[in-house]
Design a protein around this motif. Structure first.
Motif, PDB file in Angstrom:
ATOM      1  N   LEU A  12       0.862  -1.184   0.000  1.00  0.00           N
ATOM      2  CA  LEU A  12       0.000   0.000   0.000  1.00  0.00           C
ATOM      3  C   LEU A  12       0.898   1.235   0.000  1.00  0.00           C
ATOM      4  O   LEU A  12       1.128   1.870   1.028  1.00  0.00           O
ATOM      5  CB  LEU A  12      -0.934  -0.029   1.218  1.00  0.00           C
ATOM      6  N   ASN A  13       1.406   1.569  -1.165  1.00  0.00           N
ATOM      7  CA  ASN A  13       2.432   2.591  -1.299  1.00  0.00           C
ATOM      8  C   ASN A  13       1.889   3.988  -1.588  1.00  0.00           C
ATOM      9  O   ASN A  13       2.651   4.946  -1.634  1.00  0.00           O
ATOM     10  CB  ASN A  13       3.407   2.195  -2.408  1.00  0.00           C
ATOM     11  N   LEU A  14       0.599   4.104  -1.792  1.00  0.00           N
ATOM     12  CA  LEU A  14      -0.005   5.388  -2.130  1.00  0.00           C
ATOM     13  C   LEU A  14      -0.902   5.833  -0.985  1.00  0.00           C
ATOM     14  O   LEU A  14      -1.783   5.092  -0.553  1.00  0.00           O
ATOM     15  CB  LEU A  14      -0.823   5.245  -3.415  1.00  0.00           C
ATOM     16  N   ALA A  15      -0.669   7.032  -0.483  1.00  0.00           N
ATOM     17  CA  ALA A  15      -1.493   7.597   0.588  1.00  0.00           C
ATOM     18  C   ALA A  15      -2.196   8.837   0.055  1.00  0.00           C
ATOM     19  O   ALA A  15      -1.614   9.633  -0.678  1.00  0.00           O
ATOM     20  CB  ALA A  15      -0.631   7.958   1.796  1.00  0.00           C
ATOM     21  N   SER A  16      -3.450   8.978   0.443  1.00  0.00           N
ATOM     22  CA  SER A  16      -4.242  10.116  -0.003  1.00  0.00           C
ATOM     23  C   SER A  16      -5.035  10.673   1.170  1.00  0.00           C
ATOM     24  O   SER A  16      -5.464   9.927   2.052  1.00  0.00           O
ATOM     25  CB  SER A  16      -5.208   9.665  -1.102  1.00  0.00           C
ATOM     26  N   ALA A  36     -20.426   3.448   7.810  1.00  0.00           N
ATOM     27  CA  ALA A  36     -19.959   3.043   6.480  1.00  0.00           C
ATOM     28  C   ALA A  36     -18.447   3.193   6.360  1.00  0.00           C
ATOM     29  O   ALA A  36     -17.769   2.322   5.802  1.00  0.00           O
ATOM     30  CB  ALA A  36     -20.670   3.856   5.404  1.00  0.00           C
ATOM     31  N   VAL A  37     -17.895   4.284   6.872  1.00  0.00           N
ATOM     32  CA  VAL A  37     -16.450   4.512   6.827  1.00  0.00           C
ATOM     33  C   VAL A  37     -15.713   3.390   7.561  1.00  0.00           C
ATOM     34  O   VAL A  37     -14.665   2.925   7.109  1.00  0.00           O
ATOM     35  CB  VAL A  37     -16.108   5.899   7.424  1.00  0.00           C
ATOM     36  N   ALA A  38     -16.284   2.929   8.656  1.00  0.00           N
ATOM     37  CA  ALA A  38     -15.647   1.878   9.448  1.00  0.00           C
ATOM     38  C   ALA A  38     -15.557   0.553   8.705  1.00  0.00           C
ATOM     39  O   ALA A  38     -14.760  -0.309   9.076  1.00  0.00           O
ATOM     40  CB  ALA A  38     -16.400   1.694  10.763  1.00  0.00           C
ATOM     41  N   THR A  39     -16.327   0.383   7.641  1.00  0.00           N
ATOM     42  CA  THR A  39     -16.305  -0.881   6.893  1.00  0.00           C
ATOM     43  C   THR A  39     -15.310  -0.887   5.733  1.00  0.00           C
ATOM     44  O   THR A  39     -15.123  -1.918   5.102  1.00  0.00           O
ATOM     45  CB  THR A  39     -17.707  -1.208   6.323  1.00  0.00           C
ATOM     46  N   VAL A  40     -14.689   0.243   5.453  1.00  0.00           N
ATOM     47  CA  VAL A  40     -13.754   0.340   4.313  1.00  0.00           C
ATOM     48  C   VAL A  40     -12.328   0.197   4.849  1.00  0.00           C
ATOM     49  O   VAL A  40     -11.793   1.127   5.460  1.00  0.00           O
ATOM     50  CB  VAL A  40     -13.927   1.680   3.558  1.00  0.00           C
ATOM     51  N   PRO A  41     -11.691  -0.956   4.643  1.00  0.00           N
ATOM     52  CA  PRO A  41     -10.376  -1.199   5.245  1.00  0.00           C
ATOM     53  C   PRO A  41      -9.275  -0.259   4.762  1.00  0.00           C
ATOM     54  O   PRO A  41      -8.296  -0.055   5.474  1.00  0.00           O
ATOM     55  CB  PRO A  41     -10.055  -2.645   4.860  1.00  0.00           C
ATOM     56  N   HIS A  42      -9.413   0.313   3.571  1.00  0.00           N
ATOM     57  CA  HIS A  42      -8.382   1.207   3.052  1.00  0.00           C
ATOM     58  C   HIS A  42      -8.433   2.592   3.689  1.00  0.00           C
ATOM     59  O   HIS A  42      -7.523   3.394   3.475  1.00  0.00           O
ATOM     60  CB  HIS A  42      -8.486   1.303   1.531  1.00  0.00           C
ATOM     61  N   ILE A  43      -9.480   2.880   4.434  1.00  0.00           N
ATOM     62  CA  ILE A  43      -9.529   4.122   5.217  1.00  0.00           C
ATOM     63  C   ILE A  43      -8.881   3.799   6.553  1.00  0.00           C
ATOM     64  O   ILE A  43      -9.455   3.108   7.390  1.00  0.00           O
ATOM     65  CB  ILE A  43     -10.973   4.622   5.416  1.00  0.00           C
ATOM     66  N   ALA A  61      -3.665   2.922  -0.675  1.00  0.00           N
ATOM     67  CA  ALA A  61      -3.933   2.029  -1.809  1.00  0.00           C
ATOM     68  C   ALA A  61      -2.598   1.585  -2.393  1.00  0.00           C
ATOM     69  O   ALA A  61      -1.553   2.185  -2.119  1.00  0.00           O
ATOM     70  CB  ALA A  61      -4.766   2.747  -2.870  1.00  0.00           C
ATOM     71  N   ALA A  62      -2.656   0.551  -3.200  1.00  0.00           N
ATOM     72  CA  ALA A  62      -1.426   0.026  -3.809  1.00  0.00           C
ATOM     73  C   ALA A  62      -0.890   0.944  -4.893  1.00  0.00           C
ATOM     74  O   ALA A  62       0.323   1.124  -5.025  1.00  0.00           O
ATOM     75  CB  ALA A  62      -1.686  -1.364  -4.383  1.00  0.00           C
ATOM     76  N   GLU A  63      -1.799   1.541  -5.645  1.00  0.00           N
ATOM     77  CA  GLU A  63      -1.395   2.358  -6.787  1.00  0.00           C
ATOM     78  C   GLU A  63      -2.544   3.283  -7.148  1.00  0.00           C
ATOM     79  O   GLU A  63      -3.630   3.194  -6.584  1.00  0.00           O
ATOM     80  CB  GLU A  63      -1.048   1.461  -7.972  1.00  0.00           C
ATOM     81  N   LEU A  67      -6.622   3.321  -6.124  1.00  0.00           N
ATOM     82  CA  LEU A  67      -7.221   4.460  -5.427  1.00  0.00           C
ATOM     83  C   LEU A  67      -8.430   4.966  -6.196  1.00  0.00           C
ATOM     84  O   LEU A  67      -9.470   5.266  -5.603  1.00  0.00           O
ATOM     85  CB  LEU A  67      -6.200   5.579  -5.243  1.00  0.00           C
ATOM     86  N   GLN A  68      -8.319   5.029  -7.513  1.00  0.00           N
ATOM     87  CA  GLN A  68      -9.442   5.473  -8.328  1.00  0.00           C
ATOM     88  C   GLN A  68     -10.638   4.537  -8.156  1.00  0.00           C
ATOM     89  O   GLN A  68     -11.775   4.977  -8.013  1.00  0.00           O
ATOM     90  CB  GLN A  68      -9.053   5.541  -9.798  1.00  0.00           C
ATOM     91  N   GLY A  69     -10.405   3.241  -8.157  1.00  0.00           N
ATOM     92  CA  GLY A  69     -11.483   2.280  -7.954  1.00  0.00           C
ATOM     93  C   GLY A  69     -12.123   2.423  -6.589  1.00  0.00           C
ATOM     94  O   GLY A  69     -13.355   2.395  -6.453  1.00  0.00           O
TER      95      GLY A  69
END
Length: 101
Positions: A12-16, A36-43, A61-63, A67-69
């Motif tokens: 997970l090399n991309l941070a936003s 809902a936010v609590a269910t998204v592991p990338h947050i 995200a990985a790339e 992140l766009q997805g």
């Protein structure tokens, strides 16, 4: 530093930083959004802010395509979200600093 190393180890090399403006500030909308936010592991961190914007989401995200997805499939569909804006993190200058005693 530990979180950053763990994220990199997982690819997970991309941070936003994603700023969200919510169309309603009522209790039910806020609760639905937070659930809902609590269910998204990338947050990996989410904060409710005073003023505008209403929320700050720390996303990994990985790339860029991943992140766009995530942005298109999950973040834009969060309950109560009127508008999102985001920026990419170039470098963490201070992270996981101990609290001053």
């Amino acid at each position: 530093m530990r979180e950053q190393m763990a994220a990199h180890a997982l690819g997970l090399n991309l941070a936003s930083l994603v700023f969200a403006i919510v169309y309603a500030a009522d209790h039910d909308t806020s609760e639905a959004l937070e659930d809902a936010v609590a269910t998204v592991p990338h947050i990996i961190q989410a904060q409710r802010l005073l003023g505008d914007p209403d929320r700050l989401l720390h996303v990994v995200a990985a790339e860029l395509a991943a992140l766009q997805g995530l942005y298109d499939d999950h973040l834009t569909t969060l309950p109560g979200v009127q508008r999102l804006s985001s920026t990419l993190v170039m470098k963490n200058v201070v992270q996981d600093r101990p609290l001053p005693l």
